[in-house]
Scaffold this motif. Structure first.
Motif, PDB file in Angstrom:
ATOM      1  N   PHE A  64       0.834  -1.208   0.000  1.00  0.00           N
ATOM      2  CA  PHE A  64       0.000   0.000   0.000  1.00  0.00           C
ATOM      3  C   PHE A  64       0.864   1.252   0.000  1.00  0.00           C
ATOM      4  CE2 PHE A  64      -2.077   3.484   2.220  1.00  0.00           C
ATOM      5  CZ  PHE A  64      -3.286   3.571   1.561  1.00  0.00           C
ATOM      6  N   ILE A  65       1.889   1.288   0.848  1.00  0.00           N
ATOM      7  CA  ILE A  65       2.755   2.468   0.953  1.00  0.00           C
ATOM      8  C   ILE A  65       3.460   2.740  -0.374  1.00  0.00           C
ATOM      9  CG2 ILE A  65       4.873   3.348   2.035  1.00  0.00           C
ATOM     10  CD1 ILE A  65       3.942   1.895   4.610  1.00  0.00           C
ATOM     11  N   LEU A  66       4.067   1.708  -0.950  1.00  0.00           N
ATOM     12  CA  LEU A  66       4.782   1.900  -2.209  1.00  0.00           C
ATOM     13  C   LEU A  66       3.836   2.280  -3.339  1.00  0.00           C
ATOM     14  CD1 LEU A  66       7.274  -1.110  -1.958  1.00  0.00           C
ATOM     15  CD2 LEU A  66       7.832   1.319  -1.739  1.00  0.00           C
ATOM     16  N   ASP A  67       2.650   1.697  -3.336  1.00  0.00           N
ATOM     17  CA  ASP A  67       1.657   2.036  -4.365  1.00  0.00           C
ATOM     18  C   ASP A  67       1.251   3.505  -4.264  1.00  0.00           C
ATOM     19  OD1 ASP A  67      -0.040   1.394  -6.532  1.00  0.00           O
ATOM     20  OD2 ASP A  67      -1.733   1.183  -5.176  1.00  0.00           O
ATOM     21  N   LYS A  68       1.068   4.006  -3.028  1.00  0.00           N
ATOM     22  CA  LYS A  68       0.722   5.419  -2.845  1.00  0.00           C
ATOM     23  C   LYS A  68       1.863   6.323  -3.299  1.00  0.00           C
ATOM     24  CE  LYS A  68      -2.537   6.800  -1.322  1.00  0.00           C
ATOM     25  NZ  LYS A  68      -3.857   7.105  -1.930  1.00  0.00           N
ATOM     26  N   MET A  69       3.101   5.922  -3.040  1.00  0.00           N
ATOM     27  CA  MET A  69       4.247   6.715  -3.491  1.00  0.00           C
ATOM     28  C   MET A  69       4.276   6.826  -5.009  1.00  0.00           C
ATOM     29  SD  MET A  69       7.238   5.407  -0.842  1.00  0.00           S
ATOM     30  CE  MET A  69       8.500   6.548  -1.477  1.00  0.00           C
ATOM     31  N   VAL A  70       3.856   5.747  -5.684  1.00  0.00           N
ATOM     32  CA  VAL A  70       3.856   5.744  -7.149  1.00  0.00           C
ATOM     33  C   VAL A  70       2.667   6.528  -7.702  1.00  0.00           C
ATOM     34  CG1 VAL A  70       3.607   4.283  -9.194  1.00  0.00           C
ATOM     35  CG2 VAL A  70       5.133   3.586  -7.328  1.00  0.00           C
ATOM     36  N   THR A  71       1.474   6.201  -7.229  1.00  0.00           N
ATOM     37  CA  THR A  71       0.263   6.758  -7.838  1.00  0.00           C
ATOM     38  C   THR A  71      -0.036   8.188  -7.403  1.00  0.00           C
ATOM     39  OG1 THR A  71      -1.104   5.773  -6.093  1.00  0.00           O
ATOM     40  CG2 THR A  71      -0.775   4.485  -8.102  1.00  0.00           C
ATOM     41  N   ASP A  72       0.322   8.537  -6.166  1.00  0.00           N
ATOM     42  CA  ASP A  72       0.003   9.866  -5.645  1.00  0.00           C
ATOM     43  C   ASP A  72       1.215  10.785  -5.541  1.00  0.00           C
ATOM     44  OD1 ASP A  72      -2.475   8.801  -5.447  1.00  0.00           O
ATOM     45  OD2 ASP A  72      -2.681   8.993  -3.274  1.00  0.00           O
ATOM     46  N   ASP A  73       2.398  10.267  -5.915  1.00  0.00           N
ATOM     47  CA  ASP A  73       3.623  11.072  -5.905  1.00  0.00           C
ATOM     48  C   ASP A  73       3.858  11.702  -4.528  1.00  0.00           C
ATOM     49  OD1 ASP A  73       5.935  12.149  -6.968  1.00  0.00           O
ATOM     50  OD2 ASP A  73       4.942  13.980  -7.676  1.00  0.00           O
ATOM     51  N   VAL A  74       3.774  10.867  -3.484  1.00  0.00           N
ATOM     52  CA  VAL A  74       4.004  11.342  -2.118  1.00  0.00           C
ATOM     53  C   VAL A  74       5.249  10.675  -1.550  1.00  0.00           C
ATOM     54  CG1 VAL A  74       1.560  11.780  -1.722  1.00  0.00           C
ATOM     55  CG2 VAL A  74       2.522   9.554  -1.112  1.00  0.00           C
ATOM     56  N   SER A  75       5.735  11.198  -0.423  1.00  0.00           N
ATOM     57  CA  SER A  75       6.919  10.643   0.224  1.00  0.00           C
ATOM     58  C   SER A  75       6.557   9.385   1.009  1.00  0.00           C
ATOM     59  CB  SER A  75       7.522  11.672   1.177  1.00  0.00           C
ATOM     60  OG  SER A  75       6.652  11.889   2.288  1.00  0.00           O
ATOM     61  N   PHE A  76       7.587   8.670   1.445  1.00  0.00           N
ATOM     62  CA  PHE A  76       7.375   7.488   2.278  1.00  0.00           C
ATOM     63  C   PHE A  76       6.615   7.849   3.545  1.00  0.00           C
ATOM     64  CE2 PHE A  76       8.763   5.110   6.017  1.00  0.00           C
ATOM     65  CZ  PHE A  76       8.411   3.821   5.669  1.00  0.00           C
ATOM     66  N   ASP A  77       7.024   8.920   4.212  1.00  0.00           N
ATOM     67  CA  ASP A  77       6.379   9.319   5.466  1.00  0.00           C
ATOM     68  C   ASP A  77       4.907   9.655   5.258  1.00  0.00           C
ATOM     69  OD1 ASP A  77       8.686   8.952   6.916  1.00  0.00           O
ATOM     70  OD2 ASP A  77       9.333  11.042   6.733  1.00  0.00           O
ATOM     71  N   GLU A  78       4.581  10.337   4.166  1.00  0.00           N
ATOM     72  CA  GLU A  78       3.183  10.675   3.887  1.00  0.00           C
ATOM     73  C   GLU A  78       2.356   9.415   3.609  1.00  0.00           C
ATOM     74  OE1 GLU A  78       3.239  15.011   1.747  1.00  0.00           O
ATOM     75  OE2 GLU A  78       4.306  13.388   0.722  1.00  0.00           O
ATOM     76  N   ALA A  79       2.920   8.485   2.851  1.00  0.00           N
ATOM     77  CA  ALA A  79       2.210   7.251   2.530  1.00  0.00           C
ATOM     78  C   ALA A  79       2.013   6.401   3.784  1.00  0.00           C
ATOM     79  CB  ALA A  79       2.964   6.465   1.463  1.00  0.00           C
ATOM     80  N   LEU A  80       3.025   6.360   4.641  1.00  0.00           N
ATOM     81  CA  LEU A  80       2.907   5.608   5.886  1.00  0.00           C
ATOM     82  C   LEU A  80       1.815   6.193   6.775  1.00  0.00           C
ATOM     83  CD1 LEU A  80       3.739   3.558   8.027  1.00  0.00           C
ATOM     84  CD2 LEU A  80       5.611   5.105   8.682  1.00  0.00           C
ATOM     85  N   ALA A  81       1.774   7.511   6.875  1.00  0.00           N
ATOM     86  CA  ALA A  81       0.747   8.159   7.705  1.00  0.00           C
ATOM     87  C   ALA A  81      -0.651   7.811   7.210  1.00  0.00           C
ATOM     88  CB  ALA A  81       0.955   9.672   7.705  1.00  0.00           C
ATOM     89  N   GLU A  82      -0.842   7.774   5.897  1.00  0.00           N
ATOM     90  CA  GLU A  82      -2.155   7.419   5.356  1.00  0.00           C
ATOM     91  C   GLU A  82      -2.476   5.955   5.651  1.00  0.00           C
ATOM     92  OE1 GLU A  82      -4.751   7.473   1.205  1.00  0.00           O
ATOM     93  OE2 GLU A  82      -2.842   8.557   1.325  1.00  0.00           O
ATOM     94  N   ALA A  83      -1.467   5.085   5.541  1.00  0.00           N
ATOM     95  CA  ALA A  83      -1.686   3.668   5.842  1.00  0.00           C
ATOM     96  C   ALA A  83      -2.106   3.483   7.297  1.00  0.00           C
ATOM     97  CB  ALA A  83      -0.415   2.870   5.548  1.00  0.00           C
ATOM     98  N   GLN A  84      -1.519   4.265   8.183  1.00  0.00           N
ATOM     99  CA  GLN A  84      -1.896   4.186   9.600  1.00  0.00           C
ATOM    100  C   GLN A  84      -3.303   4.716   9.823  1.00  0.00           C
ATOM    101  OE1 GLN A  84       1.613   6.299  11.011  1.00  0.00           O
ATOM    102  NE2 GLN A  84       2.389   4.436  11.977  1.00  0.00           N
ATOM    103  N   ASP A  85      -3.659   5.798   9.152  1.00  0.00           N
ATOM    104  CA  ASP A  85      -5.005   6.367   9.289  1.00  0.00           C
ATOM    105  C   ASP A  85      -6.074   5.377   8.837  1.00  0.00           C
ATOM    106  OD1 ASP A  85      -3.980   8.732  10.266  1.00  0.00           O
ATOM    107  OD2 ASP A  85      -4.062   9.780   8.340  1.00  0.00           O
ATOM    108  N   LEU A  86      -5.759   4.590   7.800  1.00  0.00           N
ATOM    109  CA  LEU A  86      -6.722   3.636   7.245  1.00  0.00           C
ATOM    110  C   LEU A  86      -6.698   2.283   7.948  1.00  0.00           C
ATOM    111  CD1 LEU A  86      -6.200   4.390   3.445  1.00  0.00           C
ATOM    112  CD2 LEU A  86      -8.189   5.011   4.839  1.00  0.00           C
ATOM    113  N   GLY A  87      -5.778   2.118   8.898  1.00  0.00           N
ATOM    114  CA  GLY A  87      -5.700   0.863   9.627  1.00  0.00           C
ATOM    115  C   GLY A  87      -4.877  -0.214   8.952  1.00  0.00           C
ATOM    116  N   TYR A  88      -4.187   0.117   7.859  1.00  0.00           N
ATOM    117  CA  TYR A  88      -3.326  -0.853   7.190  1.00  0.00           C
ATOM    118  C   TYR A  88      -1.997  -1.032   7.913  1.00  0.00           C
ATOM    119  CZ  TYR A  88      -6.457  -0.559   3.139  1.00  0.00           C
ATOM    120  OH  TYR A  88      -7.549  -0.607   2.307  1.00  0.00           O
ATOM    121  N   ALA A  89      -1.554   0.010   8.628  1.00  0.00           N
ATOM    122  CA  ALA A  89      -0.274  -0.041   9.325  1.00  0.00           C
ATOM    123  C   ALA A  89      -0.504   0.159  10.820  1.00  0.00           C
ATOM    124  CB  ALA A  89       0.680   1.037   8.794  1.00  0.00           C
ATOM    125  N   GLU A  90       0.292  -0.536  11.636  1.00  0.00           N
ATOM    126  CA  GLU A  90       0.216  -0.391  13.084  1.00  0.00           C
ATOM    127  C   GLU A  90       0.810   0.946  13.508  1.00  0.00           C
ATOM    128  OE1 GLU A  90      -1.215  -2.584  15.003  1.00  0.00           O
ATOM    129  OE2 GLU A  90      -1.471  -4.216  13.558  1.00  0.00           O
TER     130      GLU A  90
END
Length: 434
Positions: free
Chosen positions: A164-190
Motif C-alpha cells: 500500500f505504501i509503495l503504491d501510494k508513493m507511485v500513484t500519488d507522488d508522495v513521500s514514504f512518510d506521507e504514505a505511511l501516515a495514510e496507511a496508519q489512518d486507514l488501519g493498514y499499518a500499526e
C-alpha cells in the motif's frame, strides 16, 4: 462418532473474534461440511474487559495454559501471535494429541520443523494457511498440490502494508512518510510499523514459503532482509524511467548447486511482470515449477474476514481428519538443503549516483564495473538543477546491470563510493522481471 469436536481458541482480536463468531453462528453449516459438530469450549484472551459482541463472556479466560492442558481437546486455534507464550501453548497442545491451526508466522518461521515433528509423533495435525498472505491459498498448494513437482522459485508480495505504501508513493507522488501516515489512518499499518516497513514480517513468511517449496527447514534469521524505509521519491522516478514499479518482494529460489537463496528486499519490477500490477494492500505470490510452469496466486493478504476465511478452511480440513481418525499433514523438511549466503545470489541491479561533468568519467565508471565482471545493460545520464545535486557533481548516472553476483556488485559499490569523481551517495536497488 456424533460427539462434538471440542475446540479452543487462543486470541480474540480482529481475526480471532471473527473465527469465534463463525464457529458459534454457523454451527449447522459447519457440521454438514465436517460430519461432526464443533463445540467451542474456551477462548483464551489477554484481558477480559474488551468489547466482544456476540461472544459469551463465560467462554473467556486469561488462563491459557489450563485451557490447552485439557485432556478432551480435539483442536486448538492459535491466533495470539509472537513467540511466547504461543510456543509453549502450541507445544502443549500437540504433545497432548490435539491438532493445531495457527496464523503465527513468527513462531512458524522459527519452529516449524520442530512443531511438525511433534505433531507427527502424537498423531495430530498442524495447519497454518493463514500465516502467509491471508485468504490466498498458497500453503496447501505448496505442500499438497505441487508436492509431486519441483519448484524452482517462489516470489511475491506478502505484506499488504508495504505494498500500500509503495503504491501510494507511485500513484500519488508522495513521500514514504506521507504514505505511511495514510496507511496508519486507514488501519493498514500499526502505530509501530517496524515489523512491516523493515521487512521482518515478510521475512518470516519467506522462510515458511521457502521451507515448503524446497522441502527443508528455513528459519527467519536465515532470510536476507531489507525494508522499504530507505525508498525515496527519486527511486520511484528512476523505476518509472525504466518502465518498472517498486515493490517489496519476498524471493526464494534454487541455485545451480541445489542450495537456496531466501531474501526480502525492495525491487524495481518490470511492468510487464504480473507482480507489478498488484495494487493497494493486496498480496500476490508467483510460483515457478519444472512441470506446472508459472502460477500466480492473488488476493487479500490481511484483514479480519480474509484471514478468518483461511483459518476456517484449516478448521474444516483438520476436523474432517479428526472425524476419520487420521492426520493429514506430513512434514516436508527432508532435503536438508543449505541456505546460501546473500553474496552468492544472482540478480540485476540499478545504481544511481552523481558524478563530475568532465571527459572520461563515463569510461572510468564502465571500466570499474568491468574490473569486477559486471556487465552493463542500460546507462542513463541526466544533468541536474543546482539545488538537486552535491556541489561539484552536476550529472547523475543511472546504470542497470545484467545479472551478476551480489558480492561483485558490492565490490563495485565500494569502489564507486571511494572514487573522487563520484558524489557521496550510491543508491542501489535490485531489478526483477526485466
Amino acid at each position: 462418532m456424533s460427539k462434538p469436536l471440542k475446540v479452543v481458541l487462543l486470541g480474540a482480536g480482529v481475526v480471532g473474534s471473527q473465527v469465534a463468531r463463525i464457529i458459534l453462528n454457523e454451527g449447522d453449516t459447519l457440521e454438514q461440511r465436517i460430519g461432526r459438530r464443533l463445540e467451542l469450549v474456551g477462548i483464551g484472551v489477554r484481558r477480559m474487559d474488551a468489547d466482544r459482541p456476540g461472544i459469551d463472556p463465560a467462554l473467556l479466560t486469561t488462563d491459557l495454559e489450563s485451557l490447552v492442558a485439557r485432556d478432551d481437546l480435539d483442536i486448538v486455534i492459535e491466533l495470539i501471535g509472537g513467540l511466547e507464550p504461543a510456543r509453549g501453548l502450541v507445544r502443549t497442545a500437540l504433545s497432548k494429541g490435539a491438532s493445531v491451526i495457527s496464523a503465527n508466522k513468527a513462531l512458524l518461521a522459527e519452529d516449524l520443523g520442530e512443531l511438525s515433528r511433534l505433531a507427527q509423533e502424537n498423531g495430530a495435525d498442524l495447519y497454518y494457511e493463514a500465516a502467509v498472505a491471508g485468504a490466498i491459498p498458497i500453503i496447501r498448494p505448496l505442500r499438497e498440490s505441487l508436492v509431486g513437482d519441483d519448484i524452482t522459485e517462489v516470489m511475491g508480495i506478502v505484506n499488504g502494508t508495504t505494498n500500500f505504501i509503495l503504491d501510494k508513493m507511485v500513484t500519488d507522488d508522495v513521500s514514504f512518510d506521507e504514505a505511511l501516515a495514510e496507511a496508519q489512518d486507514l488501519g493498514y499499518a500499526e502505530a509501530d510499523p517496524t515489523a512491516d516497513v523493515e521487512g521482518h514480517d515478510a521475512a518470516a513468511k519467506a522462510a515458511i514459503l521457502a521451507g515448503l517449496a524446497f522441502h527443508t527447514e528455513v528459519k527467519g534469521g536465515e532470510v536476507f532482509t531489507q525494508g522499504i524505509t530507505g525508498v525515496t521519491e527519486s527511486d520511484i522516478a528512476a523505476a518509472e524511467s525504466l518502465d518498472c514499479t517498486v515493490k517489496l518482494l519476498a524471493v526464494a529460489k534454487l541455485t545451480a548447486d541445489d542450495r537456496i537463496i531466501v531474501k526480502v528486499h525492495p525491487a524495481m519490477v518490470a511492468n510487464k511482470h504480473p507482480l507489478a500490477s498488484v495494487r493497494g494492500a493486496y498480496n500476490a505470490i508467483f510460483v515457478n515449477s519444472r512441470e506446472a510452469g508459472e502460477l500466480m496466486f492473488l488476493g487479500a493478504g490481511a484483514g479480519g474476514n480474509p484471514t478468518a476465511s483461511a483459518v476456517m478452511g484449516d478448521v474444516v480440513t483438520v476436523a474432517r481428519n479428526r472425524r476419520r481418525g487420521t492426520a493429514g499433514h506430513v512434514g516436508s523438511g527432508y532435503t536438508r538443503r543449505q541456505v546460501a549466503p546473500i553474496g552468492e545470489s544472482l540478480a540485476q541491479f540499478y545504481l544511481s549516483f552523481e558524478v563530475e561533468d568532465r571527459p572520461g568519467v563515463l569510461a572510468r565508471c564502465a571500466a570499474l564495473f568491468g574490473d569486477h565482471g559486471v556487465s552493463l545493460r542500460v546507462v542513463q545520464q541526466a544533468y541536474l538543477e543546482d539545488e538537486e545535486h552535491e556541489e561539484g557533481f552536476p550529472a547523475r548516472l543511472g546504470v542497470m546491470t545484467h545479472e551478476t553476483r551480489e558480492s561483485s556488485l558490492e565490490a563495485v559499490v565500494a569502489e564507486l563510493s571511494a572514487a573522487d569523481f563520484v558524489g557521496s551517495e550510491v543508491r542501489v536497488m535490485r531489478v526483477e522481471g526485466f
